[in-house]
Design a protein around this motif. Structure first.
Motif, short mmCIF file in Angstrom:
data_model
loop_
_atom_site.label_atom_id
_atom_site.label_comp_id
_atom_site.label_asym_id
_atom_site.label_seq_id
_atom_site.Cartn_x
_atom_site.Cartn_y
_atom_site.Cartn_z
N LEU A 1 0.81 -1.21 0.00
CA LEU A 1 0.00 0.00 0.00
C LEU A 1 0.85 1.26 0.00
N ILE A 2 1.83 1.34 0.89
CA ILE A 2 2.52 2.62 1.03
C ILE A 2 3.87 2.71 0.33
N ALA A 3 4.51 1.59 0.05
CA ALA A 3 5.85 1.68 -0.52
C ALA A 3 6.21 0.47 -1.36
N GLY A 4 5.31 0.04 -2.22
CA GLY A 4 5.57 -1.12 -3.07
C GLY A 4 6.76 -0.94 -3.99
N HIS A 5 7.22 0.29 -4.16
CA HIS A 5 8.38 0.55 -5.01
C HIS A 5 9.70 0.31 -4.28
#
Length: 190
Positions: A24-28
């Motif tokens: 959700l917040i930092a899949g990268h």
């Protein structure tokens, strides 16, 4: 459904997350980045210095104001923390938006906050982030993200969870982190 969970320290460092919280917040970022102090993400740095995270919040200014207010509260609770002071200095030097918000001296207590997000995989969703203190762990909080029951946002969170499940052919390759949009360097501190 597994709710996205993120454990953050008093300096807004991500200490742990479940797969849904990561997606959700930092899949990268690499899923194991919280495991080592040298690669540990910091949510304040992400909000002010990472293009992916800035694009994630529809009302980025509101999220940024909340992050600054929480850091103000942390400085009040832990005034002698040199690593917290260093983080504030770094953000002030590298982000004019942070410097402007910091100069307003607003404090934001932890609790709940509603945000509209624009997720690259599941689209727009409205979420409620609940921040809960971890007992006997000074300054550590568990942030749980939920959506209204029966809403399109809850369906989007379910879809995000489904994208994390392995298939019969093997692990789900959609979990592979895309290229980092903006490099974020995180000095070792919790």
């Amino acid at each position: 459904m597994t709710h996205p969970l993120v454990v953050v320290g008093r300096r807004s460092d991500v200490l742990a997350w479940n797969p849904a919280g990561h997606a959700l917040i930092a899949g990268h970022l690499a899923p194991d980045s919280p495991d080592q102090a040298s690669t540990r993400p910091n949510t304040a740095r992400l909000i002010f210095m990472d293009a992916h995270t800035q694009d994630l919040y529809v009302d980025w200014t509101r999220k940024a104001r909340d992050v600054v207010g929480k850091l103000r509260q942390a400085v009040g609770e832990f005034p002698d923390d040199p690593q917290l002071a260093s983080l504030i200095g770094e953000l002030t030097m590298h982000s004019p938006q942070f410097a402007a918000l910091w100069s307003q001296h607003r404090v934001r207590a932890w609790g709940t906050a509603e945000y509209r997000m624009r997720h690259p995989l599941v689209g727009e969703l409205e979420v409620l982030q609940h921040s809960l203190p971890v007992p006997r762990e000074q300054g550590i909080r568990l942030v749980v993200t939920t959506a209204a029951a029966g809403s399109a946002s809850q369906a989007a969170l379910r879809l995000l969870n489904q994208s994390l499940r392995p298939t019969a052919e093997g692990p789900n390759t959609s979990r592979t982190a895309p290229a980092r949009v903006t490099p974020v360097t995180t000095p070792p501190h919790a």
